[in-house]
Every structure is written in structure tokens, then in C-alpha cells.
Write an enzyme that holds these catalytic residues in place. Structure first.
Site, PDB file in Angstrom:
ATOM      1  N   GLU A  37      18.495  25.089  18.820  1.00  0.00           N
ATOM      2  CA  GLU A  37      18.332  25.521  20.199  1.00  0.00           C
ATOM      3  C   GLU A  37      17.588  24.395  20.921  1.00  0.00           C
ATOM      4  O   GLU A  37      16.531  23.957  20.456  1.00  0.00           O
ATOM      5  CB  GLU A  37      17.518  26.818  20.254  1.00  0.00           C
ATOM      6  CG  GLU A  37      17.451  27.334  21.672  1.00  0.00           C
ATOM      7  CD  GLU A  37      16.581  28.578  21.847  1.00  0.00           C
ATOM      8  OE1 GLU A  37      16.177  29.194  20.847  1.00  0.00           O
ATOM      9  OE2 GLU A  37      16.317  28.896  23.018  1.00  0.00           O
ATOM     10  N   ARG A 261      12.841  28.085   4.478  1.00  0.00           N
ATOM     11  CA  ARG A 261      12.346  27.108   5.456  1.00  0.00           C
ATOM     12  C   ARG A 261      11.406  26.134   4.771  1.00  0.00           C
ATOM     13  O   ARG A 261      10.713  26.490   3.820  1.00  0.00           O
ATOM     14  CB  ARG A 261      11.501  27.814   6.526  1.00  0.00           C
ATOM     15  CG  ARG A 261      12.231  28.641   7.501  1.00  0.00           C
ATOM     16  CD  ARG A 261      11.216  29.295   8.430  1.00  0.00           C
ATOM     17  NE  ARG A 261      10.920  28.417   9.550  1.00  0.00           N
ATOM     18  CZ  ARG A 261      11.654  28.398  10.672  1.00  0.00           C
ATOM     19  NH1 ARG A 261      12.682  29.194  10.810  1.00  0.00           N
ATOM     20  NH2 ARG A 261      11.334  27.584  11.643  1.00  0.00           N
ATOM     21  N   LYS A 271       8.335  25.395  17.045  1.00  0.00           N
ATOM     22  CA  LYS A 271       8.493  24.635  18.283  1.00  0.00           C
ATOM     23  C   LYS A 271       7.572  25.174  19.382  1.00  0.00           C
ATOM     24  O   LYS A 271       7.085  24.424  20.210  1.00  0.00           O
ATOM     25  CB  LYS A 271       9.952  24.682  18.745  1.00  0.00           C
ATOM     26  CG  LYS A 271      10.814  23.661  18.030  1.00  0.00           C
ATOM     27  CD  LYS A 271      12.222  23.650  18.581  1.00  0.00           C
ATOM     28  CE  LYS A 271      13.033  24.769  18.005  1.00  0.00           C
ATOM     29  NZ  LYS A 271      14.450  24.712  18.334  1.00  0.00           N
TER      30      LYS A 271
HETATM   31  P1  ATP Z   1      11.286  27.293  15.665  1.00  0.00           P
HETATM   32  O1  ATP Z   1      11.075  28.620  15.030  1.00  0.00           O
HETATM   33  O2  ATP Z   1      10.311  26.243  15.307  1.00  0.00           O
HETATM   34  O3  ATP Z   1      11.582  27.344  17.132  1.00  0.00           O
HETATM   35  P2  ATP Z   1      13.981  27.460  15.012  1.00  0.00           P
HETATM   36  O4  ATP Z   1      14.309  27.877  13.646  1.00  0.00           O
HETATM   37  O5  ATP Z   1      14.102  28.486  16.047  1.00  0.00           O
HETATM   38  O6  ATP Z   1      12.599  26.748  14.995  1.00  0.00           O
HETATM   39  P3  ATP Z   1      16.360  26.156  15.738  1.00  0.00           P
HETATM   40  O7  ATP Z   1      16.550  25.157  16.796  1.00  0.00           O
HETATM   41  O8  ATP Z   1      16.933  27.507  15.918  1.00  0.00           O
HETATM   42  O9  ATP Z   1      14.819  26.221  15.464  1.00  0.00           O
HETATM   43  O10 ATP Z   1      16.805  25.567  14.342  1.00  0.00           O
HETATM   44  C1  ATP Z   1      18.016  24.907  14.101  1.00  0.00           C
HETATM   45  C2  ATP Z   1      18.309  24.987  12.637  1.00  0.00           C
HETATM   46  O11 ATP Z   1      17.262  24.403  11.878  1.00  0.00           O
HETATM   47  C3  ATP Z   1      18.433  26.425  12.194  1.00  0.00           C
HETATM   48  O12 ATP Z   1      19.562  26.537  11.361  1.00  0.00           O
HETATM   49  C4  ATP Z   1      17.160  26.684  11.442  1.00  0.00           C
HETATM   50  O13 ATP Z   1      17.358  27.634  10.456  1.00  0.00           O
HETATM   51  C5  ATP Z   1      16.818  25.301  10.894  1.00  0.00           C
HETATM   52  N1  ATP Z   1      15.379  25.173  10.711  1.00  0.00           N
HETATM   53  C6  ATP Z   1      14.415  25.355  11.629  1.00  0.00           C
HETATM   54  N2  ATP Z   1      13.198  25.226  11.100  1.00  0.00           N
HETATM   55  C7  ATP Z   1      13.382  24.932   9.795  1.00  0.00           C
HETATM   56  C8  ATP Z   1      12.499  24.688   8.689  1.00  0.00           C
HETATM   57  N3  ATP Z   1      11.180  24.702   8.837  1.00  0.00           N
HETATM   58  N4  ATP Z   1      13.057  24.417   7.490  1.00  0.00           N
HETATM   59  C9  ATP Z   1      14.388  24.387   7.329  1.00  0.00           C
HETATM   60  N5  ATP Z   1      15.265  24.613   8.319  1.00  0.00           N
HETATM   61  C10 ATP Z   1      14.779  24.900   9.537  1.00  0.00           C
HETATM   62 MG    MG Z   2      15.878  29.571  16.189  1.00  0.00          MG
END
Ligand code: ATP
Ligand code: MG
Length: 565
Positions: A37, A261, A271
Site C-alpha cells: 500500500e 512477518r 509504517k
Molecule cells: P504496515 O503494517 O507496516 O503498514 P503492511 O503490512 O500494511 O505494513 P503493506 O504495504 O500492506 O504493508 O505490505 C506489502 C506486503 O509486504 C504485504 O504482502 C505484507 O504482508 C508484506 N510485509 C509487510 N510487513 C512485513 C514484514 N514485517 N515482514 C514480512 N512481510 C511484510
Molecule cells: Mg497492509
């Protein structure tokens, strides 16, 4: 389909699942995607997901897309889209197709009408708060919305009214009609659309209703004919919802597989929290070298290879855990040890005079060039010339007037080798009025020049140095961990992560460096011998670099010194 490459490491559970689906004919090929995102910069957790998705596509000769899941205009920006593309490329990954969930807004709208006509979605007038209240809890079933039994005709008219901007923000939603008593809260008539007048970074003001993430994510995968939708564990209980959408819309059905994760000690990875650090100016921006963002790590001097190696070392797991930051630091040390050229820099200078150094006719010191090995790990890196004179700077730490037995650096009556120079013998010190040593006086032994030593003399210690008249003072930014506790995100002491910021995470000092360090290009990593790895920051100017500390060398000196009386 081609056979996957021969294995060196055992397959992880996702590869095992892919193998079995391919063998069973469920899918003919591997199509993955990385779906961020665009509401912030990527962090090292995303790198893990990137290497996993792009890595599987490569391994199985499949494809991997980059797709922006841009369904929330309130938080998303073009700046983030651009930084994400830059970071993915920098990590060495090339997407097959670039997509945006916002490109599917029209199709998603059609599908919503399709569900309405089939009696599987309805317009609900409950407020956000009421909707939450009606949803129930993990232990209590929810209650049906009073608007649940509207006719398809009425729902269609209301939904078109929502789309046409007839109703105020937040006044109505479109919800799927599933099961308010489901033990899975995600299936209790989830919201598909909300009314929100916000300008979208791509679709502008074309829409005043926006799909919820869950309504967009799975169908976007389906539209792109993704076969393996790999995501993190928190989406495990969203899977039945994505399945429900695909089944009821009768569209291509990817297989979702969840993995753990990445969490790293001393780092925050959300984020939202990273944005708060930026907005509150706790750091200097998303690419501050203390941030766990890809751009921060890049500016800190991490290499894509070191991040890739770290992710490979951590592996892919089904259970969440927290990885020791030391493993990340070791990964960059290991890579830079192989590729970084060595140079001499003195961080905390003490004057050293060689009393028998030859003079020119005008009384000035003779200047000699010595040959220094650029990288002992890599003979092809060659040698460089370093000027030496009778007036040097050494580290304060490398001299002790009262030295314990195991101190193999310089002490009165002792001898050391100057790296790429000569053996010197200390005969004298000069002190200031407070009794502090301000100058060390030595003689050098001309028969002991490094590389040409014919003396047969051996000494236990080697120290680094710079020639005082040839040294340039440069700014050095010594970074420490941004947080002072291992787990800043979940402290049960009633504090927030901001209470655990390390007040000493940046210490700016001056280093005195040998001439070759003035020519280092921005972004190039080097080793300051015996100290650590440093990278030239973009704040420097040609001839006048600024260095960020990436990591110190393994601190064996400190440990020995700590044990000394
Ligand atoms: P945040 O919770 O920090 O906003 P998010 O998971 O919402 O992070 P996205 O932009 O939705 O962030 O993530 C894009 C991809 O990266 C998704 O498939 C998510 O599962 C993966 N991802 C995000 N954070 C991690 C992490 N700490 N370890 C592994 N994969 C991750
Ligand atoms: Mg997300």
C-alpha cells in the site's frame, strides 16, 4: 514449465505447497506479486516479502508483479509510489507487470452490483460506531443490521446514489451479506465500500466511494491471474473472506499462503509508527540512516546483497518471531569485508612525533609514500599510496602510559608496527599542565618498512595512523540503534515506542583521514581500518566527504580492554 533449479538448501513450506499444486495440476505456473500500500516507505520487513515473491518467480521460471494496493486515498501519495519502485529496483528485483488496484475500481464496482443483484450485498445506514457494536466480539455473535433485508432493487438504487455523491461521507456503506454469527469476525457482513470525498493520487475526484482493502486485494490478485498469493500471517483469517468473494463472483481463485512477518530487535516495523517518527522529526526523514526503511538502510551503507543474504539467513517460517539485529549487522559486515577498500582514519587523535625522521635541506620533514593493501580479502583491489612523515596522528586509545600486560599497542618503552609503515619505539611523552599526554615521541626503524622488512624483528601490535600534514578533517556521523530497548513496539511498562528512543543514536564527530578518503564517491562503502565500515553520505561535497558509520568492526579490542584491570 521448466524444472526448478537444483536445490542447495532444503525447501521451505511455501515451496513444498507450490510443488504439490503444480504436480496436482491445480496451477500450471507460478505467478506471484508484491502488493504494497503506497502509504509509506518500504522497510526491511517488506524486503523479506520482496525477495520471497520475486525469488519464487525466478526459481520456478514464473512471473512476479508489483501492484500498489491503493484503496485509501486519505493516506496514499505519489511520493510513496515512486520511492517503492526505486527501492524494489535497488534491491535488484524487476517486476513483470506494474499494476494499481485503482485501475480495477471500475471492475470492482461492477462486481459489487453483481453481488447486490444476487442478494449477497446490501446498503447499510449504521454509523461506524454502530457497525462495530453490531459486529459482536470473539465470544459473542453479532446482530443483523436493521437494513440487511433491503431488496436488491432498493440496494441497487441506494448504491448508485452513493456512487453519484448523493449522501454525505460516512453515512452509508455497502456490506457483504455473509453471516453475523460466524466465529470469524471478518465474515460478519464486512464493509465493501465507504463514502469518502478524498482526492486519490491516481483517480483524482472521479470516485467518492472507495473499496475497502479486503474487497480490493483478493480480486486484484484474481484479475492478475496470480496463482500464489503470498502474505503475512495476520491475513490468515481473511482467507475465508477472499475465498467467499472469488467463489460468489465465480472468478479465478489464487491460493493464499501465509508466512511470518519479519521483526528485528531494536526496530519498529509499522509504517504508521515510522511515519510518526518522520512527522515528529525524531529522525531527519524516511531515509534517515537510523530508520529500518530500505532507503534508510541504503543511506546507512547497507548493500542490496547484504539485505538479501540476511533475508535468506532468516528463512521463511510459519510462526512469528523476532530476529536479533546482530544478524543484520553481521550480514553487512560479511559483505563489506569482501568488497570494501581499507583506508586509515583517526577518530580521536593523539600527536605522535618520529624524532629520527629524515629532514629536507629546509628543515621540513621528508615525505615518503608507502604502499597500502586496499583489501586483503581481494588481491585484485590492488594497493594505494599513503604519504608518511615524521608527524603523525594516532588514536588516543592506542596509547597508554600505564599499560597492563596484554596491551599490545603503544606504551613507553614499547614498540608497535605502523600499518603499511615501520616499526616504531616509544621513548618519551609530552604532557600538558594537567599531566595529560599530548604527544608521544618515538623513533622508527628504517629496516622495518612493511613489504620490504629485512630486520626479522617482530612486534605484537599494529596500529593505524595518518600523516598530520596530509590529513583532512571530515565530518563523521556515528550512528547507534534508534531505540534503546530490544522490543520497542511491545513494552508492557505503559510506555509507547517513543519513550524508548535512544538519545545517543547519533553522535557527530570529526575524523582525520588519509588523502584517498577525500575521493570516495557518494554511496561508496569503505572500511576505516580497525574501526568500522563507513559510507560517504550525500551531504558531503567533492573533496570534502561526510561519512556515516554503517557498523563498527567486531569489537574485540573493547572486550579485551574491558577485562583489563
Ligand atoms: P504496515 O503494517 O507496516 O503498514 P503492511 O503490512 O500494511 O505494513 P503493506 O504495504 O500492506 O504493508 O505490505 C506489502 C506486503 O509486504 C504485504 O504482502 C505484507 O504482508 C508484506 N510485509 C509487510 N510487513 C512485513 C514484514 N514485517 N515482514 C514480512 N512481510 C511484510
Ligand atoms: Mg497492509
Amino acid at each position: 514449465m521448466t524444472d526448478p533449479a537444483p536445490e542447495r538448501v532444503p525447501k521451505h513450506f511455501i515451496e513444498v505447497a507450490i510443488d504439490s499444486d503444480l504436480a496436482a495440476g491445480r496451477f500450471a505456473h507460478v505467478a506471484t506479486r508484491f502488493p504494497p500500500e503506497p502509504n509509506g516507505y518500504l522497510h526491511i520487513g517488506h524486503a523479506k516479502s520482496i525477495f520471497l515473491n520475486f525469488g519464487l518467480a525466478e526459481k520456478y521460471d514464473g512471473t512476479c508483479n508489483l501492484r500498489f494496493d491503493d484503496t485509501n486515498p486519505a493516506k496514499e501519495e505519489t511520493e510513496y509510489v515512486e520511492s517503492i519502485m526505486e527501492d524494489v529496483r535497488w534491491l535488484g528485483c524487476q517486476w513483470d507487470n506494474l499494476h494499481y488496484a485503482s485501475d480495477y475500481f471500475g471492475q470492482l464496482y461492477e462486481w459489487a452490483e453483481q453481488l447486490i443483484r444476487a442478494g449477497k450485498a446490501y446498503v447499510c445506514d449504521l454509523s461506524g460506531e454502530q457497525t462495530r457494536e453490531y459486529r459482536g466480539t470473539l465470544t459473542q455473535p453479532g446482530r443483523n443490521s436493521p437494513h440487511r433485508d433491503r431488496s436488491p432493487e432498493e440496494n441497487l438504487e441506494l448504491f448508485r446514489g452513493m456512487r453519484a455523491g448523493k449522501y454525505p461521507d460516512g453515512s452509508r456503506t455497502l456490506r457483504a451479506k455473509i453471516d453475523m454469527a460466524s466465529p470469524n469476525l471478518n465474515l460478519r457482513d464486512p464493509v465493501l465500500y465507504r463514502i469518502l470525498r478524498a482526492t486519490h493520487h491516481r483517480t483524482g475526484d472521479e470516485w467518492c466511494i472507495y473499496p475497502m482493502y479486503d474487497w480490493a486485494h483478493g480480486q486484484s490478485d484474481s484479475l492478475e491471474r496470480i496463482t500464489f498469493s503470498i502474505c503475512t500471517l495476520e491475513f490468515e483469517n481473511h482467507r475465508p473472506l477472499y475465498d467467499w468473494f472469488c467463489t460468489n463472483l465465480e472468478i479465478h481463485h489464487p491460493r493464499q499462503i501465509e508466512f511470518a512477518r519479519l521483526n528485528v530487535t531494536y526496530m519498529v516495523m509499522s509504517k504508521r509508527k515510522l511515519l510518526q517518527l518522520v512527522k515528529d522529526r525524531q529522525v531527519q526523514g524516511w531515509d534517515d540512516p537510523r530508520m529500518p526503511t530500505i532507503s534508510g538502510l541504503r543511506r546507512r551503507g547497507y548493500t542490496p546483497e547484504s539485505i538479501r543474504n540476511f533475508c535468506a539467513d532468516v528463512g521463511v517460517a510459519k510462526f512469528n518471531s523476532t530476529i536479533d539485529i546482530v544478524r543484520l549487522e553481521n550480514a553487512v559486515r560479511e559483505h563489506l569485508n569482501r568488497i570494501a577498500s581499507r583506508h586509515m582514519a583517526v577518530l580521536d587523535p593523539l600527536r605522535l612525533t618520529i624524532t629520527n625522521w629524515p629532514k629536507n635541506a629546509d628543515g621540513s620533514d621528508r615525505v615518503e609514500m608507502t604502499q597500502a593493501v586496499n583489501n586483503p580479502e581481494s588481491p585484485e583491489a590492488g594497493v594505494r599510496e599513503v604519504p608518511i612523515s615524521g608527524s603523525l596522528l594516532i588514536e588516543q586509545d592506542d596509547f597508554r602510559e600505564q599499560a597492563p600486560g596484554k596491551f599490545f599497542r603503544l606504551k613507553p618503552g614499547g614498540a608497535v608496527r605502523l600499518r603499511a609503515g615501520y616499526i616504531i619505539d616509544c621513548h618519551d611523552v609530552v604532557k600538558d599542565a594537567d599531566g595529560k599526554v599530548i604527544e608521544v615521541r618515538c623513533t622508527y626503524d628504517p629496516a622495518t618498512k612493511s613489504g620490504e622488512d629485512s630486520s626479522g624483528r617482530k612486534v605484537k601490535g599494529t596500529i593505524h595512523w595518518v600523516s598530520a600534514p596530509h590529513a583532512t578533517p571530515v565530518e563523521v556521523r556515528n550512528y547507534e540503534r534508534l531505540f534503546s530497548v530490544e522490543n520497542p513496539e511491545s513494552c508492557d511498562d505503559g510506555k509507547t515506542f517513543l519513550d524508548h528512543l535512544n538519545p545517543d543514536s547519533l553522535r557527530v564527530t570529526t575524523a582525520w583521514v588519509e588523502p584517498s578518503l577525500c575521493d570516495v564517491q557518494v554511496g561508496q562503502a569503505v572500511q576505516f581500518e580497525r574501526l568500522g565500515y563507513y559510507v560517504a553520505d550525500r551531504d558531503g561535497r567533492p573533496g570534502n566527504p561526510v561519512f556515516n558509520r554503517i557498523v563498527p568492526l567486531r569489537d574485540t579490542w573493547g572486550k579485551i580492554a574491558a577485562k583489563e584491570p
